[in-house]
Write an enzyme that holds these catalytic residues in place. Sequence first.
Site: not given
Length: 646
Positions: A196, A225, A283, A285, A398
């Site tokens: 992304r 990654q 994150d 995105d 999490d």
Amino acid sequence: MAGKTAAGKPAPAKAKTNGAQAKEDQTTFAEHVPHGRLTAQRGLYAGPSPIVSKDLYSEVLEGVVNRGRDGATLEPSARVSGNTYFGRFPASYWQRWTKVRQVRVEAVVSGAGQLAVRASDFEGEPRTIEAREVEGADGVVVAFDIKIDKFYDGGALWLDLETQAGQRLTVERVRWTVEPPEKIRPTAVTICTMNRADDCLKNLQALAGDLQSLDTLDAIYVADQGTDRVDSRDGFAQVAADLGDKLKYITQPNLGGAGGFTRGLYEVAGHTETEHANVLFMDDDVLLEPDLVVRMTAFSNMAANPVIVGGQMLNLLHPHQLHVGAEYARLETLEPGVPVEHSLHTADLLGVDEETGEPNRQEKRLDAGYNGWWSCLIPYEVVKAIGYPMPFFFQWDDAEYSYRARAHGFPTVTLPGAGVWHADFHWKDWDEWHRYFNLRNSIITAALHSDFNLNVVCRTLMAQVVRYLLGMQYGLTHTLIKAVEDFLEGPSILEDGGVAAMQEIRAIRAQYPETKRHDATEVPGIASNDIGIINAAPRPALQRLILVKRVFDRLRGRSRFALGAVPNDEAHWWHVALFDTAVVTDASQEGVRVRKYDRERMFELGKRALKTLNRLRKEGHAVQAQYKRALPQLTSRENWKRLYRL
């Protein structure tokens, strides 16, 4: 660390292939001596993107108001309120969790008008704390010192502005500040990314564009990654130059979200001179509100004791919606994301509660069980006490970490007003490969952090199997069975961090046609014009009776409809079980899935599920003991070093 060019400008940060790091590239994290008051949050009047309503930051109650990012100008006879999601200062949370008992709100003011600090209580009743009139001001600093002393069960503070006829008022650089601690914690942001690149780059640019306000931010780790790398983008060199020494760009094997986020903990823990450091997960995105960093780091710096500080999630496709105010997990029934009592969830922050008619404000203070890693700050003291996250690859990492931390005296606080926008969860289909990790890791988490009542666990899983089979979701049924079988393999299933499991479950699911998404006009073997919508009846009152009836009908091969289209929100087991072939809209709204009744597969998977769950009932507690014994090794620095191939 990035060096300097001949012109004295920062050179672009260098990628570190497979995590290899040159000694000169290291940042040594140390506490800072504060310079002046600590900014707890900024008073902003517009968001980071045009898609975000300014009403999330301030509400125009009357008249004409020109709102910009860092200020607002009120024309005559206007009123604007900061009693909004981003405009409120969460006083209740500061009183409960920090040592702060007074906050200062200050602003640079020009013109004439009124500034008033107002507050709410746990029932949402407003009151005015202090109001001040200004006349003929020209860049004057107006400040209010407000006690934080009547907010234990709930309530917030905010700043309201008003002009009368003939007055014009400009208010800029609103800041909520507190007396700083003796030392400021160093903080590193960690962004985990996987193919992304454009999204990740946008967030780096957002941080770089607001860097002057992020003075508590020492480093930004990007754990890349993917094969489509962030450093391949045209804008990367510029953002690396803008961020300078703060940017640490790392490439590493794909170890999922757990491996990406843990990398930040790993790096900070290896290069810190103090245990009073923070790592803020983010994150790749999300649409970032950079003030998130200000609010979460300030709260952590002033906390009476170390706590995990969670940011809230707003829905990206519906930017005015709050995903959940605070959540917990029902471990033995394997349910994540359960809203805490009194919590807003999927709430229109610009609307009102349908029952009470009151604006959707989170007035009551809530205790969270855990916080999603779309934005979550973890103090190094937690890592030192409990180790690193589990190598789960994806899902429940999490929740597991927060429940483990809580058992060691480190609660999770989900901080209102610290929010990022993330893709709406209910627009993601449940019938995907990642459901394997959700199921497997939920069972492991329950084994580690609950009584692990196997009767309850097996009954929960069996109910899911029945619903999946009735709904002709054979690939999803196999996914569940595989998750339980792999749990029973014991801790060795986590040895490679989940890489092999991801590949295997994708290969398994590829054998089932209903796991594939199609364009609605190109459904294999079915003419598009032959597919008409058949709507569901209301939810049955006697669900158990209907369940038994649907099971018997399936066993006898009886159905009511040969073919039909089913909208996603009506794809309930009791409705889909009436079809031979159901063309079901995907949750993403980007296509359809074709579910076909297969008696042979239904019997085969049903028998295998019964056998597997019987094994779980018999062997579960012995396997539970294996995971508990393996926990220290699985969450050790040495294990993650091995997984990172360092």
